[in-house]
Design a protein around this motif. Structure first.
Motif, mmCIF file in Angstrom:
data_model
loop_
_atom_site.group_PDB
_atom_site.id
_atom_site.type_symbol
_atom_site.label_atom_id
_atom_site.label_comp_id
_atom_site.label_asym_id
_atom_site.label_seq_id
_atom_site.Cartn_x
_atom_site.Cartn_y
_atom_site.Cartn_z
ATOM 1 N N THR A 295 -7.931 -0.820 -7.029
ATOM 2 C CA THR A 295 -6.867 -0.475 -7.693
ATOM 3 C C THR A 295 -5.861 -1.043 -7.799
ATOM 4 O O THR A 295 -5.151 -1.306 -8.881
ATOM 5 C CB THR A 295 -6.792 1.040 -7.506
ATOM 6 N N ILE A 296 -5.080 -1.283 -6.699
ATOM 7 C CA ILE A 296 -3.919 -1.982 -6.288
ATOM 8 C C ILE A 296 -3.829 -3.482 -7.108
ATOM 9 O O ILE A 296 -2.956 -3.715 -7.640
ATOM 10 C CB ILE A 296 -3.361 -1.894 -4.829
ATOM 11 N N ALA B 111 0.811 -1.410 0.108
ATOM 12 C CA ALA B 111 0.133 -0.198 0.288
ATOM 13 C C ALA B 111 0.886 1.276 -0.155
ATOM 14 O O ALA B 111 0.581 2.273 -0.694
ATOM 15 C CB ALA B 111 -0.930 0.079 1.134
ATOM 16 N N LEU C 276 -7.762 1.813 4.887
ATOM 17 C CA LEU C 276 -7.403 1.622 3.486
ATOM 18 C C LEU C 276 -8.819 1.302 2.747
ATOM 19 O O LEU C 276 -9.386 0.159 3.275
ATOM 20 C CB LEU C 276 -6.594 0.686 3.135
ATOM 21 N N PRO C 277 -9.319 2.066 1.683
ATOM 22 C CA PRO C 277 -10.508 1.766 1.267
ATOM 23 C C PRO C 277 -10.532 0.531 0.240
ATOM 24 O O PRO C 277 -9.513 0.309 -0.273
ATOM 25 C CB PRO C 277 -10.803 3.093 0.524
ATOM 26 N N ARG C 278 -11.556 -0.077 0.190
ATOM 27 C CA ARG C 278 -11.901 -1.124 -0.517
ATOM 28 C C ARG C 278 -11.563 -0.961 -2.072
ATOM 29 O O ARG C 278 -10.909 -1.705 -2.676
ATOM 30 C CB ARG C 278 -13.319 -2.001 -0.666
ATOM 31 N N GLU D 205 -9.387 1.356 -3.174
ATOM 32 C CA GLU D 205 -8.054 1.742 -3.293
ATOM 33 C C GLU D 205 -7.378 0.233 -3.385
ATOM 34 O O GLU D 205 -6.554 -0.037 -4.251
ATOM 35 C CB GLU D 205 -7.441 2.373 -2.276
ATOM 36 N N GLN E 167 2.381 1.975 -3.352
ATOM 37 C CA GLN E 167 1.294 2.636 -4.214
ATOM 38 C C GLN E 167 1.020 3.930 -3.893
ATOM 39 O O GLN E 167 -0.126 4.128 -4.366
ATOM 40 C CB GLN E 167 0.367 1.445 -4.493
ATOM 41 N N TRP F 270 -0.300 4.964 -0.660
ATOM 42 C CA TRP F 270 -1.346 4.970 0.382
ATOM 43 C C TRP F 270 -0.575 5.616 1.701
ATOM 44 O O TRP F 270 0.536 5.053 2.098
ATOM 45 C CB TRP F 270 -1.791 3.764 0.771
#
Length: 185
Positions: free
Chosen positions: A56-57, A37, A49-51, A53, A40, A42
């Motif tokens: 997207t990762i 995270a 951490l949003p679902r 996000e 990337q 974050w």
């Protein structure tokens, strides 16, 4: 199942926040480790951490970058398994399983030449996959899938043998990771 469905299935299987003391990955949310995270971009806490996000990762690092869309165009069940395995073990490891299996199944180079096992989907890997599928008929994808899963299972057992703390995860790895990607696909 399309890539969005695969990502949703992985996120559902991984669950929310975790920070198991035996897990070398440390704090995770939706199955994304803190190190991944952060790499990337974050900056928040892992608990937040949003679902979206995480999705997207997963798409960027575990589907697009390793070129699993190219594999999916030829063998969708195999691509789904490589995606799921890559999430758990790293995309390069999953692709090495594919390359090793293709090399072992080429009948001593009679169907296509051996390739370098480098963990990257490139022209040689795709050509070998095309040749394997063309030469072995309708059951070819399922056989290749079994070979990849066999290598995955052996790796899980080896990880538990080498590091006893990993025994805490072995049952779950085998129950929740082996063959999961192909279900419903």
């Amino acid at each position: 199942m399309d890539v969005d469905g695969m990502i949703d299935a992985v996120i559902d299987r991984e669950g929310g926040y975790s920070d198991h003391r035996a897990d070398r990955g440390g704090a995770t949310r939706w199955g994304v480790t803190e190190a991944v995270a952060r790499a990337q971009g974050w900056r928040g806490t892992m608990r937040a951490l949003p679902r979206a996000e995480a999705a997207t990762i997963y798409r960027r690092l575990y589907w697009t970058r390793p070129r699993l869309d190219d594999v999916a165009a030829r063998a969708p069940l195999l691509a789904a398994e490589l995606f799921d395995t890559g999430v758990n073990m790293g995309p390069a490891t999953a692709i090495c399983f594919l390359q090793r299996a293709l090399n072992a199944l080429n009948r001593s180079g009679g169907d296509y030449p051996d390739m370098v096992v480098d963990g990257r989907v490139g022209p040689a890997t795709l050509a070998a996959l095309d040749a394997f599928l063309a030469s072995r008929g309708r059951a070819a994808e399922n056989v290749l899938l079994k070979a990849v899963e066999a290598l995955q299972g052996e790796r899980y057992v080896a990880l538990a043998e080498r590091r006893p703390a990993n025994e805490a995860f072995l049952y779950g790895w085998l129950a929740n990771r082996m063959g999961q990607a192909g279900e419903g696909a």
